[in-house]
Design a protein around this motif. Structure first.
Motif, PDB file in Angstrom:
ATOM      1  N   SER A 107      48.794  48.097  29.331  1.00  0.00           N
ATOM      2  CA  SER A 107      48.018  49.300  29.063  1.00  0.00           C
ATOM      3  C   SER A 107      47.121  49.631  30.242  1.00  0.00           C
ATOM      4  CB  SER A 107      47.159  49.089  27.817  1.00  0.00           C
ATOM      5  OG  SER A 107      47.967  48.720  26.729  1.00  0.00           O
ATOM      6  N   ASP A 108      46.807  50.890  30.399  1.00  0.00           N
ATOM      7  CA  ASP A 108      45.904  51.339  31.450  1.00  0.00           C
ATOM      8  C   ASP A 108      44.471  51.029  31.028  1.00  0.00           C
ATOM      9  OD1 ASP A 108      44.372  52.648  33.285  1.00  0.00           O
ATOM     10  OD2 ASP A 108      45.340  54.596  33.030  1.00  0.00           O
ATOM     11  N   TRP A 109      43.812  50.142  31.773  1.00  0.00           N
ATOM     12  CA  TRP A 109      42.427  49.772  31.479  1.00  0.00           C
ATOM     13  C   TRP A 109      41.449  50.434  32.436  1.00  0.00           C
ATOM     14  CZ3 TRP A 109      43.699  43.843  31.121  1.00  0.00           C
ATOM     15  CH2 TRP A 109      44.409  43.612  29.919  1.00  0.00           C
ATOM     16  N   GLN A 135      38.188  51.848  30.980  1.00  0.00           N
ATOM     17  CA  GLN A 135      37.360  51.018  30.100  1.00  0.00           C
ATOM     18  C   GLN A 135      35.904  50.992  30.578  1.00  0.00           C
ATOM     19  OE1 GLN A 135      38.372  48.590  27.444  1.00  0.00           O
ATOM     20  NE2 GLN A 135      40.122  49.984  27.293  1.00  0.00           N
ATOM     21  N   ALA A 147      37.317  44.670  32.740  1.00  0.00           N
ATOM     22  CA  ALA A 147      38.592  45.279  32.346  1.00  0.00           C
ATOM     23  C   ALA A 147      39.113  46.213  33.430  1.00  0.00           C
ATOM     24  CB  ALA A 147      38.425  46.029  31.021  1.00  0.00           C
ATOM     25  N   ARG A 148      38.225  47.011  34.023  1.00  0.00           N
ATOM     26  CA  ARG A 148      38.665  47.935  35.085  1.00  0.00           C
ATOM     27  C   ARG A 148      39.161  47.156  36.303  1.00  0.00           C
ATOM     28  NH1 ARG A 148      33.725  50.376  34.013  1.00  0.00           N
ATOM     29  NH2 ARG A 148      32.983  50.011  36.126  1.00  0.00           N
ATOM     30  N   ASP A 195      42.551  45.905  35.731  1.00  0.00           N
ATOM     31  CA  ASP A 195      43.542  46.960  35.865  1.00  0.00           C
ATOM     32  C   ASP A 195      44.100  46.997  37.289  1.00  0.00           C
ATOM     33  OD1 ASP A 195      44.713  49.164  34.207  1.00  0.00           O
ATOM     34  OD2 ASP A 195      44.105  50.326  35.974  1.00  0.00           O
TER      35      ASP A 195
END
Ligand SMILES: [Zn+2]
Length: 163
Positions: free
Chosen positions: A5-7, A10, A15-16, A19
């Motif tokens: 999933s694209d984080w 966030q 989390a980013r 990603d």
């Protein structure tokens, strides 16, 4: 290069960051490039990575602005190598933190050398990811040296690696 999933949107910066960096090949490619291993063929050889995977991860690192392409004179025609941008060089403490955690909590394949990193300003080994505890200077490409597990006799100065 999306594997999940694209984080990127966030609220949590962890989390980013994941990603961008949350793929083992991406981190290992960065490790190699810090040591001056900047070319497709030598990265492929060192990492034992499939062409398609390597080209995909390199494209993603360029897209995210961690690496830039740089031309060098090849045997027959100009070739491309990958150099760290400031954004890419800022991952150094992340790699150091992974190394420190791995030394504490994972088991190496055999007794022997491990990766160690050093402050080139004072010469002391660092046990902190981003600062030299002894002389209170930041650990950057300009001030850090690595001894890698496979070649502990070599103190590799990151500022001159591959130059
Ligand atoms: Zn120091």
């Amino acid at each position: 290069m999306a594997l999940r999933s694209d984080w990127s949107g966030q609220a949590c910066p962890i989390a980013r960051t994941l990603d961008v960096l949350g793929d083992p090949w991406v981190v290992l490619i960065l490790r190699e490039i810090f040591t001056g291993n900047r070319r497709f063929d030598t990265l492929k050889h060192s990492l034992g990575i499939a062409d398609s995977v390597l080209s995909g991860r390199l494209a993603g690192l360029v897209e995210h602005g961690l690496l830039a392409k740089s031309a060098y004179a090849g045997a027959a025609r100009p070739r491309v190598e990958y150099v760290l941008t400031e954004k890419g060089a800022d991952t150094l403490p992340v790699l150091h933190a992974l190394s420190l955690w791995g030394r504490k909590h994972t088991v190496p394949p055999e007794q022997g050398a491990t990766m160690r990193f050093y402050c080139l300003e004072c010469g002391n080994e660092s046990h902190s990811a981003d600062w030299c505890v002894d002389c209170a200077r930041p650990l950057t490409v300009e001030t850090t040296g690595w001894r890698r597990a496979r070649s502990p006799e070599i103190l590799l100065e990151l500022r001159s690696a591959g130059r």
